[in-house]
Design a protein around this motif. Structure first.
Motif, PDB file in Angstrom:
ATOM      1  N   CYS A  22       0.864  -1.180   0.000  1.00  0.00           N
ATOM      2  CA  CYS A  22       0.000   0.000   0.000  1.00  0.00           C
ATOM      3  C   CYS A  22       0.898   1.227   0.000  1.00  0.00           C
ATOM      4  N   ALA A  23       0.859   1.962  -1.107  1.00  0.00           N
ATOM      5  CA  ALA A  23       1.676   3.157  -1.247  1.00  0.00           C
ATOM      6  C   ALA A  23       0.848   4.399  -0.949  1.00  0.00           C
ATOM      7  N   ALA A  24       1.377   5.233  -0.074  1.00  0.00           N
ATOM      8  CA  ALA A  24       0.692   6.472   0.296  1.00  0.00           C
ATOM      9  C   ALA A  24       1.338   7.646  -0.420  1.00  0.00           C
ATOM     10  N   SER A  25       0.495   8.589  -0.830  1.00  0.00           N
ATOM     11  CA  SER A  25       0.988   9.806  -1.474  1.00  0.00           C
ATOM     12  C   SER A  25       0.095  10.969  -1.071  1.00  0.00           C
ATOM     13  N   GLY A  26       0.514  12.156  -1.472  1.00  0.00           N
ATOM     14  CA  GLY A  26      -0.248  13.342  -1.095  1.00  0.00           C
ATOM     15  C   GLY A  26       0.249  13.894   0.226  1.00  0.00           C
ATOM     16  N   ARG A  27      -0.661  14.269   1.096  1.00  0.00           N
ATOM     17  CA  ARG A  27      -0.329  14.903   2.366  1.00  0.00           C
ATOM     18  C   ARG A  27       0.003  13.837   3.411  1.00  0.00           C
ATOM     19  N   THR A  28       1.054  13.087   3.153  1.00  0.00           N
ATOM     20  CA  THR A  28       1.398  11.963   4.013  1.00  0.00           C
ATOM     21  C   THR A  28       1.878  12.396   5.402  1.00  0.00           C
ATOM     22  N   SER A  29       2.253  13.657   5.541  1.00  0.00           N
ATOM     23  CA  SER A  29       2.683  14.132   6.860  1.00  0.00           C
ATOM     24  C   SER A  29       1.549  14.059   7.875  1.00  0.00           C
ATOM     25  N   SER A  30       0.317  14.025   7.383  1.00  0.00           N
ATOM     26  CA  SER A  30      -0.829  13.941   8.284  1.00  0.00           C
ATOM     27  C   SER A  30      -1.156  12.508   8.692  1.00  0.00           C
ATOM     28  N   SER A  31      -0.478  11.559   8.081  1.00  0.00           N
ATOM     29  CA  SER A  31      -0.742  10.144   8.366  1.00  0.00           C
ATOM     30  C   SER A  31       0.063   9.718   9.590  1.00  0.00           C
ATOM     31  N   TYR A  32      -0.618   9.265  10.631  1.00  0.00           N
ATOM     32  CA  TYR A  32       0.026   8.855  11.880  1.00  0.00           C
ATOM     33  C   TYR A  32       0.206   7.350  11.944  1.00  0.00           C
ATOM     34  N   ALA A  33      -0.762   6.642  11.445  1.00  0.00           N
ATOM     35  CA  ALA A  33      -0.715   5.183  11.471  1.00  0.00           C
ATOM     36  C   ALA A  33      -1.465   4.632  10.270  1.00  0.00           C
ATOM     37  N   MET A  34      -1.171   3.390   9.959  1.00  0.00           N
ATOM     38  CA  MET A  34      -1.801   2.710   8.832  1.00  0.00           C
ATOM     39  C   MET A  34      -2.420   1.402   9.292  1.00  0.00           C
ATOM     40  N   GLY A  35      -3.503   1.054   8.656  1.00  0.00           N
ATOM     41  CA  GLY A  35      -4.161  -0.195   8.993  1.00  0.00           C
ATOM     42  C   GLY A  35      -4.501  -0.993   7.754  1.00  0.00           C
TER      43      GLY A  35
END
Length: 124
Positions: A22-35
Motif C-alpha cells: 500500500c503506497a501512500a501519497s499526497g499529504r502523508t505528513s498527516s498520516s500517523y498510522a496505517m491499517g
C-alpha cells in the motif's frame, strides 16, 4: 488528502502466500498510522493489522496472528502485509487505510483515508 494505492492481490491455493503493498501519497505528513482491513462477500469489514509510522508495536487481529506480518518503509511511504499459510476464509477484498491519530486502530471509523482495495482469493 492522502491517496492510498494497494497492490499484490491475486489467486492463491490454500497454504500459499501473498504480499500486499500500500503506497501512500499526497499529504502523508498527516498520516500517523496505517491499517489493513478486509471485507468478505456478505460480511462486514474487519480489522487485520495496524502499524504506527513512528514505530512501536504492531497490532494484529487474533485470526491472523502468527500468519500475517505487517511492515513499513517510511522512505517509500509504503506499508506491506505478508500473508502466509493462507486459508479459504482469508478470501476478501483487502483495504489499507490511514489515520491521523487516535488509539482505536482496530476500528474502521478511526481512519480518514482508504485505498480502493485489492482482491485476495484463496482456493481450497
Amino acid at each position: 488528502q492522502v491517496q492510498l494505492v494497494e497492490s499484490g492481490g491475486g489467486l492463491v491455493q490454500a497454504g500459499g502466500s501473498l504480499r500486499l503493498s500500500c503506497a501512500a501519497s499526497g499529504r502523508t505528513s498527516s498520516s500517523y498510522a496505517m491499517g489493513w482491513f478486509r471485507q468478505a462477500p456478505g460480511k462486514e469489514r474487519e480489522f487485520v493489522a495496524a502499524i504506527n509510522w513512528g514505530g512501536g508495536p504492531i497490532y494484529y487481529a487474533d485470526y491472523v496472528k502468527g500468519r500475517f506480518t505487517m511492515s513499513k518503509d517510511n522512505a517509500k511511504k509504503t506499508v506491506y502485509l505478508q500473508m502466509n499459510s493462507l486459508k479459504a476464509e482469508d478470501t476478501a477484498v483487502y483495504y489499507c487505510a490511514s489515520t491521523s491519530g487516535g488509539i482505536r486502530w482496530s476500528v474502521d471509523s478511526q481512519y480518514d483515508y482508504w485505498g480502493q482495495g485489492t482482491q485476495v482469493t484463496v482456493s481450497s
